[in-house]
Design an enzyme around this catalytic site. Structure first.
Site, PDB file in Angstrom:
ATOM      1  N   GLU A 104      42.772  35.173  35.290  1.00 36.99           N
ATOM      2  CA  GLU A 104      43.436  34.746  36.540  1.00 36.99           C
ATOM      3  C   GLU A 104      43.499  35.905  37.538  1.00 36.99           C
ATOM      4  O   GLU A 104      43.385  35.695  38.752  1.00 36.99           O
ATOM      5  CB  GLU A 104      44.854  34.246  36.262  1.00 36.99           C
ATOM      6  CG  GLU A 104      44.943  32.973  35.414  1.00 36.99           C
ATOM      7  CD  GLU A 104      44.506  31.707  36.135  1.00 36.99           C
ATOM      8  OE1 GLU A 104      44.013  31.793  37.275  1.00 36.99           O
ATOM      9  OE2 GLU A 104      44.650  30.618  35.536  1.00 36.99           O
ATOM     10  N   TYR A 133      39.158  36.232  45.510  1.00 37.78           N
ATOM     11  CA  TYR A 133      39.500  35.769  46.860  1.00 37.78           C
ATOM     12  C   TYR A 133      39.734  36.962  47.783  1.00 37.78           C
ATOM     13  O   TYR A 133      39.349  36.942  48.951  1.00 37.78           O
ATOM     14  CB  TYR A 133      40.748  34.878  46.815  1.00 37.78           C
ATOM     15  CG  TYR A 133      40.612  33.682  45.887  1.00 37.78           C
ATOM     16  CD1 TYR A 133      39.534  32.812  45.997  1.00 37.78           C
ATOM     17  CD2 TYR A 133      41.559  33.416  44.897  1.00 37.78           C
ATOM     18  CE1 TYR A 133      39.394  31.730  45.151  1.00 37.78           C
ATOM     19  CE2 TYR A 133      41.434  32.328  44.046  1.00 37.78           C
ATOM     20  CZ  TYR A 133      40.349  31.496  44.173  1.00 37.78           C
ATOM     21  OH  TYR A 133      40.212  30.412  43.335  1.00 37.78           O
ATOM     22  N   ASP A 185      36.122  28.848  34.471  1.00 33.34           N
ATOM     23  CA  ASP A 185      37.294  29.421  33.775  1.00 33.34           C
ATOM     24  C   ASP A 185      38.453  28.429  33.751  1.00 33.34           C
ATOM     25  O   ASP A 185      39.136  28.282  32.738  1.00 33.34           O
ATOM     26  CB  ASP A 185      37.760  30.702  34.477  1.00 33.34           C
ATOM     27  CG  ASP A 185      36.803  31.871  34.296  1.00 33.34           C
ATOM     28  OD1 ASP A 185      35.900  31.766  33.443  1.00 33.34           O
ATOM     29  OD2 ASP A 185      36.958  32.874  35.014  1.00 33.34           O
ATOM     30  N   GLU A 186      38.692  27.771  34.890  1.00 33.19           N
ATOM     31  CA  GLU A 186      39.819  26.826  34.982  1.00 33.19           C
ATOM     32  C   GLU A 186      39.668  25.699  33.957  1.00 33.19           C
ATOM     33  O   GLU A 186      40.654  25.223  33.389  1.00 33.19           O
ATOM     34  CB  GLU A 186      39.932  26.224  36.396  1.00 33.19           C
ATOM     35  CG  GLU A 186      40.121  27.218  37.531  1.00 33.19           C
ATOM     36  CD  GLU A 186      41.451  27.937  37.521  1.00 33.19           C
ATOM     37  OE1 GLU A 186      42.162  27.902  36.504  1.00 33.19           O
ATOM     38  OE2 GLU A 186      41.790  28.557  38.538  1.00 33.19           O
TER      39      GLU A 186
END
Length: 251
Positions: free
Chosen positions: A69, A76, A181-182
């Protein structure tokens, strides 16, 4: 394992300048929201779940999950620093947008509730109730499940729509890695929700007790995503995507 620096986003800076003002609004707003949500999610699993984990395999997974995460949040940031002449303006505006903070608040509320129970248990206070602690854990995992499975997909769909128009393709490549990944994180929370009732009969009872509340959490998340789509397209749509399409997609 991957790093955002592996993806070339030099062309994205030029693409961004060529976007229409309403398209720049869509792109920038999504980045702001993704940064804030992943910042919350990068810190929370370690902070909230690790104090009550005794299984080494699960401990390792939570550490790995939180680490990935932080890579998302950094991704970003990497995009913003390379695309915008004044990145600080984007960062400063993040916490002032109600559409973003409302969503962050609904995520942090279940984390906060679980933290309170963790502290009561840690301090051995008489007000501690193990059953209520388990209930808080169940609701928190459910909330994270919703975050990983529902809350990012309006912004992800926009990123991929830009790439289909041959714009902001570096960003879309990064989002593809993040989405991968999510899906893994989603699978882990779903696994936990399936395992807990098998391990402990209390969770069978808790699942029934909180069923309506959990359904409402999903409905609220979907409504927030739809409201986000409306906010994104308030000044105009982009080719191949509009508010109605995104609402149908999230449903």
């Amino acid at each position: 394992f991957w790093r955002p620096e592996e993806v070339d986003i030099v062309k994205d800076a030029k693409d961004f300048k060529d976007l229409e003002p309403h398209e720049q609004h869509i792109f920038t707003s999504n980045l702001k929201r993704q940064i804030l949500l992943d910042s919350v999610q990068g810190r929370s699993p370690n902070l909230v779940f690790l104090p009550i984990v005794s299984l080494p395999e699960l401990e390792t997974w939570i550490e790995t999950w939180a680490f990935s995460e932080t890579i998302h949040s950094r991704s970003y940031t990497h995009i913003i620093r390379n695309v915008y002449p004044d990145p600080s303006k984007v960062f400063d505006e993040m916490t002032k947008m109600k559409q973003i903070t409302d969503c962050a608040d609904s995520i942090t509320s279940t984390y906060d509730a679980l933290i309170q129970h963790n502290l009561l248990r840690e301090r051995g206070l008489t007000s501690y109730n193990e059953y209520e602690h388990k209930k808080a854990l169940w609701l928190c995992i459910m909330s994270v499940n919703i975050l990983e499975g529902v809350r990012f997909y309006v912004s992800f769909a926009c990123s991929w729509a830009f790439a289909e128009l041959k714009k902001m393709e570096g960003n879309a490549k990064i989002i593809k890695l993040i989405a991968r990944d999510e899906n893994l994180h989603l699978a882990s929370t779903q696994s936990l929700l399936k395992i807990l009732p098998k391990d402990d009969p209390d969770y069978i009872k808790i699942a029934k007790e909180t069923e309506e509340e959990c359904i409402q959490m999903f409905v609220d998340a979907v409504d927030q995503e739809k409201a986000w789509a409306e906010y994104l397209f308030k000044d105009g749509s982009m080719i191949g995507l509009n508010t109605q399409l995104l609402s149908d997609y999230i449903e």
